[in-house]
Structures are given as C-alpha cells and as structure tokens.
Scaffold this motif. Structure first.
Motif, PDB file in Angstrom:
ATOM      1  N   SER A 654       0.848  -1.203   0.000  1.00 32.87           N
ATOM      2  CA  SER A 654       0.000   0.000   0.000  1.00 32.87           C
ATOM      3  C   SER A 654       0.880   1.248   0.000  1.00 32.87           C
ATOM      4  CB  SER A 654      -0.919   0.006   1.225  1.00 32.87           C
ATOM      5  OG  SER A 654      -0.151   0.148   2.402  1.00 32.87           O
ATOM      6  N   GLN A 655       0.386   2.298  -0.623  1.00 32.10           N
ATOM      7  CA  GLN A 655       1.129   3.551  -0.680  1.00 32.10           C
ATOM      8  C   GLN A 655       0.160   4.726  -0.683  1.00 32.10           C
ATOM      9  OE1 GLN A 655       3.354   3.766  -4.342  1.00 32.10           O
ATOM     10  NE2 GLN A 655       1.556   4.259  -5.569  1.00 32.10           N
ATOM     11  N   MET A 656       0.725   5.897  -0.319  1.00 29.17           N
ATOM     12  CA  MET A 656      -0.057   7.144  -0.353  1.00 29.17           C
ATOM     13  C   MET A 656       0.376   7.927  -1.585  1.00 29.17           C
ATOM     14  SD  MET A 656       0.069   8.105   3.719  1.00 29.17           S
ATOM     15  CE  MET A 656      -1.173   9.390   3.600  1.00 29.17           C
ATOM     16  N   ASN A 657      -0.498   8.008  -2.534  1.00 28.76           N
ATOM     17  CA  ASN A 657      -0.213   8.717  -3.786  1.00 28.76           C
ATOM     18  C   ASN A 657      -0.672  10.165  -3.626  1.00 28.76           C
ATOM     19  OD1 ASN A 657      -0.031   9.747  -6.355  1.00 28.76           O
ATOM     20  ND2 ASN A 657      -0.842   7.917  -7.355  1.00 28.76           N
ATOM     21  N   MET A 658       0.298  11.094  -3.564  1.00 29.24           N
ATOM     22  CA  MET A 658      -0.032  12.507  -3.340  1.00 29.24           C
ATOM     23  C   MET A 658       0.060  13.339  -4.608  1.00 29.24           C
ATOM     24  SD  MET A 658       1.989  13.092   0.250  1.00 29.24           S
ATOM     25  CE  MET A 658       1.785  11.975   1.631  1.00 29.24           C
ATOM     26  N   LYS A 659       0.379  12.741  -5.717  1.00 30.00           N
ATOM     27  CA  LYS A 659       0.662  13.505  -6.932  1.00 30.00           C
ATOM     28  C   LYS A 659      -0.389  13.340  -8.027  1.00 30.00           C
ATOM     29  CE  LYS A 659       4.640  14.841  -5.243  1.00 30.00           C
ATOM     30  NZ  LYS A 659       4.838  16.244  -4.831  1.00 30.00           N
ATOM     31  N   SER A 660      -1.055  12.215  -8.068  1.00 24.84           N
ATOM     32  CA  SER A 660      -1.896  11.931  -9.234  1.00 24.84           C
ATOM     33  C   SER A 660      -3.134  12.811  -9.300  1.00 24.84           C
ATOM     34  CB  SER A 660      -2.305  10.462  -9.250  1.00 24.84           C
ATOM     35  OG  SER A 660      -3.043  10.141  -8.082  1.00 24.84           O
ATOM     36  N   GLN A 661      -3.709  13.162  -8.150  1.00 27.39           N
ATOM     37  CA  GLN A 661      -4.911  13.983  -8.142  1.00 27.39           C
ATOM     38  C   GLN A 661      -4.692  15.194  -7.244  1.00 27.39           C
ATOM     39  OE1 GLN A 661      -8.162  10.915  -7.423  1.00 27.39           O
ATOM     40  NE2 GLN A 661      -9.162  12.277  -8.851  1.00 27.39           N
ATOM     41  N   MET A 662      -5.094  16.353  -7.736  1.00 31.02           N
ATOM     42  CA  MET A 662      -4.894  17.588  -6.987  1.00 31.02           C
ATOM     43  C   MET A 662      -5.793  17.622  -5.756  1.00 31.02           C
ATOM     44  SD  MET A 662      -4.495  20.459 -10.001  1.00 31.02           S
ATOM     45  CE  MET A 662      -6.113  20.122 -10.666  1.00 31.02           C
ATOM     46  N   GLY A 663      -5.163  17.943  -4.633  1.00 30.92           N
ATOM     47  CA  GLY A 663      -5.912  18.105  -3.404  1.00 30.92           C
ATOM     48  C   GLY A 663      -6.301  16.813  -2.723  1.00 30.92           C
ATOM     49  N   LYS A 664      -5.794  15.670  -3.206  1.00 35.54           N
ATOM     50  CA  LYS A 664      -6.178  14.396  -2.615  1.00 35.54           C
ATOM     51  C   LYS A 664      -4.963  13.527  -2.361  1.00 35.54           C
ATOM     52  CE  LYS A 664     -10.800  14.181  -4.702  1.00 35.54           C
ATOM     53  NZ  LYS A 664     -11.712  13.397  -5.575  1.00 35.54           N
ATOM     54  N   ILE A 665      -5.040  12.756  -1.266  1.00 39.06           N
ATOM     55  CA  ILE A 665      -4.059  11.705  -1.002  1.00 39.06           C
ATOM     56  C   ILE A 665      -4.764  10.387  -1.272  1.00 39.06           C
ATOM     57  CG2 ILE A 665      -2.600  10.604   0.719  1.00 39.06           C
ATOM     58  CD1 ILE A 665      -2.415  13.261   2.171  1.00 39.06           C
ATOM     59  N   ILE A 666      -4.345   9.701  -2.265  1.00 39.04           N
ATOM     60  CA  ILE A 666      -4.985   8.442  -2.652  1.00 39.04           C
ATOM     61  C   ILE A 666      -4.207   7.295  -2.022  1.00 39.04           C
ATOM     62  CG2 ILE A 666      -5.616   6.964  -4.587  1.00 39.04           C
ATOM     63  CD1 ILE A 666      -5.737   9.498  -6.298  1.00 39.04           C
ATOM     64  N   ILE A 667      -4.896   6.549  -1.162  1.00 44.60           N
ATOM     65  CA  ILE A 667      -4.290   5.338  -0.595  1.00 44.60           C
ATOM     66  C   ILE A 667      -4.600   4.204  -1.561  1.00 44.60           C
ATOM     67  CG2 ILE A 667      -4.190   3.796   1.390  1.00 44.60           C
ATOM     68  CD1 ILE A 667      -5.135   6.064   3.129  1.00 44.60           C
ATOM     69  N   GLU A 668      -3.586   3.654  -2.142  1.00 41.54           N
ATOM     70  CA  GLU A 668      -3.777   2.657  -3.194  1.00 41.54           C
ATOM     71  C   GLU A 668      -2.750   1.550  -3.047  1.00 41.54           C
ATOM     72  OE1 GLU A 668      -3.175   4.853  -6.759  1.00 41.54           O
ATOM     73  OE2 GLU A 668      -1.021   5.108  -6.429  1.00 41.54           O
ATOM     74  N   CYS A 669      -2.976   0.505  -3.827  1.00 43.49           N
ATOM     75  CA  CYS A 669      -2.034  -0.611  -3.858  1.00 43.49           C
ATOM     76  C   CYS A 669      -1.059  -0.410  -5.013  1.00 43.49           C
ATOM     77  CB  CYS A 669      -2.775  -1.936  -4.035  1.00 43.49           C
ATOM     78  SG  CYS A 669      -3.657  -2.465  -2.560  1.00 43.49           S
ATOM     79  N   ASN A 670       0.201  -0.518  -4.681  1.00 38.67           N
ATOM     80  CA  ASN A 670       1.230  -0.509  -5.699  1.00 38.67           C
ATOM     81  C   ASN A 670       1.568  -1.962  -6.045  1.00 38.67           C
ATOM     82  OD1 ASN A 670       3.908  -0.494  -6.950  1.00 38.67           O
ATOM     83  ND2 ASN A 670       3.998   1.661  -6.364  1.00 38.67           N
TER      84      ASN A 670
END
Length: 788
Positions: A654-670
């Motif tokens: 799991s990772q916190m994606n802070m770059k793909s969407q503006m204003g959001k931290i996406i917790i996703e599976c890498n």
C-alpha cells in the motif's frame, strides 16, 4: 551669538578670568566676500596679506559660520590650510564631513546624510513606494537628493522621476517640471531645496492646478513666509517638512526685548528691524529737507519707545529660531574647548607641553574641540563625532491651515539617529492633516499590492515597484502581500481555493461507506449468491443427465471458483493495507486461473469424448476424470508459480499517492512489479485464448456432449471485458481504478456464469422432461439420422 558670549562671560565656572569677544562680518551670500572676510579675520587687517598676521589683541579662537554650504566649503578650504577651527550652524552638505578635504570644519547641525535617512524612514513608515524627487541645482540639492535616492532604493522605494530646480529662472525648465508633475502617478513628492529657489517653480505648479500631492520638504523649507499665502493653500496643505529639532533657549526672549530696546538707532541691524516692525522711519540728520518731508508724509518717525511686546511678529516666536540654538551651541563648543585648554594640567603636545590661552596655535585648539563633550543649559549632550558632526535629531512639521487662510506648522513626529533600531522614528499620525481629498494616509504606489494568492511579476523596462499580479498556480500558494514567488505546500497539503494558504489533503480510497463502494459490495455479495444457489441445485440434481454431462466434478469446481471470484472483489473495497494488497491480486489471479482452467478442461474433454466414439480410437484411454483434473491442476500451478515469484521479487504494497490527483491523497495498492502483474494477466489471457480457440473449433459437435458454444460465448465476453479493462485501468486514478478492476471481475465472472450454467439451470428447473437420458440420446439419434 552675542547672548551666548555674554552668558559665558558671566559664568564664573566657565573660562574664569577670561572674556570672549566677537567680530561680525557679512559675506552677503557671495563667495568672493566670504573669502575676503576670512582673510581679514586671519590677518587682522582690512587689506589681507596671505600668511601674515598683524593681530595685536587676543588671538582668533574660531570662526562661526557660514550658513549656506557653498559658502562654508569655500571658507573651510582656506581655514583648513591654517588648521583654524570653523563651526557652521546651518551648512549640511555631506561633503563637509570629509576630513581629508576639510580638516578643521565642524558643525552643530546634522549632515544631510542623516536628513536623507530621516526622510527615507518617514516614507517607508507610511508605506510609500512610488515617489518623485525635485532637487535644486547645487551641492545641497544634488548631493542630498542623490543620497536620498540611494537610501530609498535600499528601502525598496522606487523613483518615479528626478528633476532639478534651476537656480536662475528658466521658463523651459519650469514648464518641464510642471508637465512631469501633472503626468506622474506618484502622489508623494520629495523636494531638496530652499524656499527661495523653489518659489518660481512652485508658483507655476499652483497656476497649473496640479494638486492632490503630498509634499515632503527638506530642512530648507523650515521657514515658510514665501509660501504663507492663500494661493498656495490648496497645493501645499498637508506638506510635511523636516526641521532641526526645536529648543528654547532660557531667558533669550527677554534678552531680545532688552537688547533691541536699548540699541535702536545706533545699531544698523536693529534700526532696520525697528523700521520694518513698527512701520516708522528714523530721523537721519544727513537726509536733506525734501527727503525728510517725504518720509513724514508717508511714515511716522520712530521714537525708540515703541513697545516690542505688542508686536505679533514671527521673529519673537522662538520656536522658529532653530538655527539660533545651533549658533548658541557653536559658541559654547568653542568656550568649552578653550576652557579645557586653559585648565589642562599635563600638556597633550610635544614633551608634555601645554597651550597658552593668550597665545595658542590654531591646531592646538582644534585638538580640544575634537574632544569636547558637555551638556548645554537645556540638558542636551553636545559633542562631535570623528567627522565633525553632532548627533542627528529632527522634527517633522505638518503644514496646516488656520481659519484665516494662513499656514501654521504642527509637530507630528521626531527622528533621532542615536536611538535604537526601530525606535529612531516616532510619528503621531492622528495629528496629521493631509491635502484636500485625503481623509487618511494617501497611497503612493506604482502598482497595487499583490494580495495573498498572487505573486508579483516585474514589468520589463520598469522599476521594480511596477509589477503585475499573477495568480499562483493550482499547486502553489502565497500567504503574504507582494510575494515575489509562490511556494509549494507540503506533500500532505494542498492550496486553498484562494491560494493563500495550505490545507490538509482529503484522503481517498474505495471504502464501504462510499456510495460507489457500497454499491459494488452489494452487487458482489448478491452475485456470489447466484453460483452458490446453482451449486446447491447441481448437488441436489447430481444424478440427472444434464449435471452428469461434461464432468460433474469440474462443474462443482467451476462454481466454487466463481463464488470466490465474486467474493474476491470484496477485498478490493476498504482502506488498502499491504496484506490486503497482496491478497487481492493473488486471489484474483489464482481464482480466475482455476475458472479458465476448468473451462479449458471441459472443452478438451468434449473434443476427446467425441473423438473417442470413433471405432478403433486410441483416445478412449484419455477419457476419464484424471486428464481434466491434471489439466486444471497444471494450469493453476503455473499461475501460482507466477504469483509466488511475484511475492518474492517485488510484492504488492500500500502507498499514499499525493501527486496523481490535486488536493487528494490516494491510498492505493502498488503492484510492486508491473512485469509480474502483467505476466499474471497475460497467463489468464493465454488460457482464455486457448479455451476460446478449442471451444470455437468444437462448437459443431453433437449437442449431448457439447458445451463448446457456451464456452465460446463466455470467452468472448471474458476477452472483451479484460481488453476494455486495460485502457480504462491506465486512464483512471484513485478509487475509480479500483472500481474498474472490480467491475471487470464481476462482469467477466457474470459472463462465465451466465453462459455456462444458466442454460443447464433452465433445463433442470423449467424443462425437467428434457433432463433425461432418453431425450438426450433421442436427440442425438435424430441428429445422426439427419446427417445421413
């Protein structure tokens, strides 16, 4: 000066038994007369002889003066040769601080260097960043304004224009001054000039009606009789003038009354003042009869008994006699230096020698003047620094208007160069009256300030104060006024809507509380119930021909795998963690591999069963449960091997994606290893392709054994879903990527379920008469008959 000398001579503790005298010479504001007077005093003879002194009386101690800087420079150059002390009370040009050029020059008035600092502090205090400068065309104006310019630039203030005021009337130059003033957007104008030189230009400015400006005047404006007229009120109301600090000299006003009263006609200066003050005329015995008669008809004769206290004259307003205080201190400075020399016990000169108060060399007194430090009668500490300058202290005067239409000045603040940083300037803003049209502090800027959320871009070819306000980008912010650049927020933060700060990013993942996640979870559960129900139906009807056809055990395994396919989609919902990321991908890959392996085994068994019915066929030995079971096991183990390799090399996390969407931290599976991920999908694709080809080739085999047509359709659905999934997966982000994967799992699983089992359930539940061996065999016989 006379008052100070008389006060010193009457003081027993200062220069006891020594009396000071004076000699006054009027230079008449001309350089030649100033040199002539200086030589006269040096030589003691009316016809000066250079390098020769014939003074028979007491020695010359020091020269007090001159008023104007250009006159003092000429005198100082000459006196410096002989090391004679010169103390000016009004010359402020900074060049006079240069001891290499003027070694014997001192002054009791601050240098223009400090005046420039005071004006610059005033301008920055009010936040003015766009000002114009007028300077008279001489050392006082040019050098002072240049130093002011440097100080303003250091403080971040820009100069809108710089114009010189001619010393001699020039209509062309004055017209240019008026045009520049009318065109400029600067509302604050600084003038480095004395009143006399400024008057012609100011008169034209008044005529042009160029009002609405805030005028800042140097100390050359400290007396304003020239401008104290009604025509100047509209233009100059609210002017702020820098002035030497006011000090009252005790008993000086009484001294003036007594002095003027007893020296009326006998003193040429007092006599002239008396005539102007009372509007009378002294009776001159040398004047012819006609002139006296004309004088009597025009003005009355002065008697000398007129009462000075009845005069409403600015001369007696000692608040305005600022330079008088500097003259007073200059005389006391010389007296204290003489006193130190007179009382010296151990000489500071060669072999410990002392100076003789009655016969001393000029340079000897110069030594003591450098060291003098005393408090005057007002308690002010007086001394000279290494450049011969006193401590700088100024008042700020605001020109306000009386009901009569005349000006009067109000002290609104003070500047002290010796004060601590930040405490050198004190301004009482509530006491200020601004020019007409301003009810509060006027704003003078080239460009409006850029508020938070903007940064200022300097315009090409313009001063730095002229700029354009550019909004910060979506990923940046500025939380201060006039920011030169925008800043990036921390990775876990995002700019506010106004780009004036940062806020915490919202955390996003496909949760069960999310409508989309909730919907997919419900669909997954409901969809999982369908194969479970079918499995129950198949178990209850396990001895019927429809269930027994095409390997009953494979059908059970396929239904169990489909139940797990629908169930594994639930692992994709909820906050991703490393364990769930591993489980979701491995479960998805292995379960779908089992499903497709079962379909492949079923199709191959259909083909083998049909081929084995031919006479003398060697394929009969392959017909049975062992081959399909081995095939399913082998294909599934290949997928398991791929997944184990994946877990060893680079497992999902799991990772916190802070770059793909503006204003959001996406917790996703890498996926960890994209190669392993696509190998897993590629293996599923390979199995599905082989199943589709075999099923397509077997689609025309007899119906009693043939599921190939349904498997063909199921593989077409499976392939279409996952081929569509690839671009959708790559083009979406965040929770929608997960939703797309769940949708693909549910769709492909539903396609397999509906194509393979719905027709059999229809026969079992809706057409039980068709679920007999006779019917199936009869249908087969009919087919063979039709073929023949």
């Amino acid at each position: 000066m006379m008052f100070a000398i008389e006060e010193i001579n009457g003081n027993d503790s200062l220069l006891p038994n020594i009396s000071l005298g004076f000699w006054i010479y009027d230079s008449c504001d001309t350089l030649s007369r100033s040199l002539q007077g200086t030589m006269w005093q040096l030589t003691g003879h009316k016809d000066p002889i250079p390098n020769y002194a014939c003074r028979e009386t007491s020695p010359l101690a020091a020269l007090i003066g001159d008023e104007k800087s250009r006159m003092s420079i000429t005198i100082a150059q000459l006196l410096g040769v002989y090391k004679h002390a010169q103390i000016s009370y009004a010359s402020t040009v900074p060049a006079l601080s240069d001891k290499s050029r003027f070694p014997s020059f001192f002054r009791t008035v601050p240098s223009d260097e400090f005046q420039c600092l005071a004006i610059a502090r005033l301008i920055t205090f009010f936040g003015w960043t766009w000002v114009g400068i007028f300077a008279e065309d001489n050392d006082y104006g040019l050098i002072g304004s240049q130093m002011l310019n440097e100080e303003l630039i250091k403080a971040g203030v820009c100069i809108a224009f710089y114009e010189t005021i001619p010393l001699f009337y020039s209509q062309e130059k004055i017209r240019r001054i008026v045009e520049v003033l009318k065109k400029t957007t600067a509302r604050v104008i600084v003038v480095f000039s004395i009143s006399n030189n400024l008057y012609p230009a100011m008169l034209e400015i008044v005529k042009s009606e160029a009002s609405g400006k805030v005028w800042i005047g140097s100390d050359g404006w400290n007396l304003f009789p020239l401008f104290n007229k009604k025509e100047f009120v509209k233009t100059l109301k609210g002017t702020i003038v820098l002035s030497i600090t006011r000090h009252n000299i005790p008993r000086f006003k009484e001294y003036l009354y007594d002095f003027l009263h007893f020296r009326t006609a006998e003193d040429i200066f007092v006599g002239e003042f008396w005539e102007q003050a009372f509007g009378c005329r002294w009776n001159d015995s040398n004047t012819d009869h006609i002139t006296v008669q004309e004088g009597r008809t025009k003005r009355k004769l002065c008697t000398g008994k007129e009462d000075l206290k009845t005069l409403d004259n600015q001369f007696f307003d000692l608040r305005n006699l600022r330079f008088m205080y500097k003259v007073y201190n200059a005389v006391y400075m010389v007296a204290h230096a003489l006193h130190a020399m007179y009382c010296e016990q151990e000489g500071p000169f060669f072999n410990g020698s002392c100076a003789n108060i009655k016969h001393f060399a000029p340079w000897q007194l110069l030594h003591y003047i450098h060291k003098v430090r005393f408090q005057d009668t007002m308690g002010q500490e007086i001394f000279f620094d290494l450049s011969g300058n006193p401590p700088a202290s100024y008042d700020f005067l605001n020109w306000q208007v009386l009901s009569s239409g005349s000006f009067y000045d109000v002290n609104i603040g003070h500047y002290d160069s010796g004060a601590a940083s930040g405490q050198d300037l004190n301004i009482n803003t509530s006491a200020i009256v601004w020019n007409e049209g301003y009810t509060q502090v006027p704003v003078s800027t080239c460009s409006e300030s850029c508020g938070p959320g903007y940064w200022k871009a300097i315009l090409d070819g313009r001063p730095v104060c002229c700029f354009e306000c550019i909004p910060c980008s979506e990923e940046e912010f500025s939380n201060q006024t006039d920011a030169t650049e925008c800043q990036k927020c921390d990775d876990d933060q995002w700019p506010t809507v106004r780009r004036d700060g940062c806020r915490k990013k919202s955390i996003e993942f496909l949760s069960y509380q999310d409508p989309l996640g909730m919907t997919l979870a419900v669909i997954s559960v409901l969809s999982g119930l369908i194969p479970s129900t079918i499995l129950v139906i198949f178990i209850r009807n396990r001895h019927t021909p429809v269930v027994k056809a095409n390997n009953r055990e494979l059908s059970y395994l396929l239904l169990l795998a489909l139940i797990l396919c629908f169930g594994c989609s639930l692992v994709f919902i909820g906050q991703p963690t490393t364990p769930t990321c591993i489980v979701r991908q491995i479960a998805f890959g292995v379960v779908f591999a089992v499903c497709i392996s079962c379909l492949l085994a079923k199709t191959i068994m259909v083909v083998l069963a049909f081929r084995a019915t031919k006479p003398n066929s060697n394929l009969r030995t392959w017909v049975g449960p062992r081959l399909p079971n081995a095939l399913v096991l082998f294909c599934s183990l290949v997928q398991v091997l791929i997944c184990i390799t994946w877990l060893i090399v680079a497992p999902p996390f799991s990772q916190m994606n802070m770059k793909s969407q503006m204003g959001k931290i996406i917790i996703e599976c890498n996926e960890g290893s994209l190669t392993a991920f696509w190998c897993m999908l590629g293996n599923l694709g390979f199995l599905a392709t082989v199943s589709f080809i075999v099923a397509f080739l077997a689609r025309k085999l007899p119906d009693s054994f043939n599921e190939a047509k349904f498997i063909t359709f199921s593989m077409l659905i499976f392939g279409a879903v996952w081929i569509s999934f690839i671009p959708a997966y790559l083009s979406t982000t965040g929770k929608y990527t997960v939703a797309m994967e769940i949708f693909a799992i549910l769709s492909s699983s539903a396609g397999l379920l509906s194509c393979i089992f719905f027709p059999k359930c229809y026969i079992i539940l809706m057409r039980p008469e068709m679920n007999t061996k006779e019917f199936l065999m009869g249908k087969t016989t009919g087919n063979f008959k039709k073929t023949k």
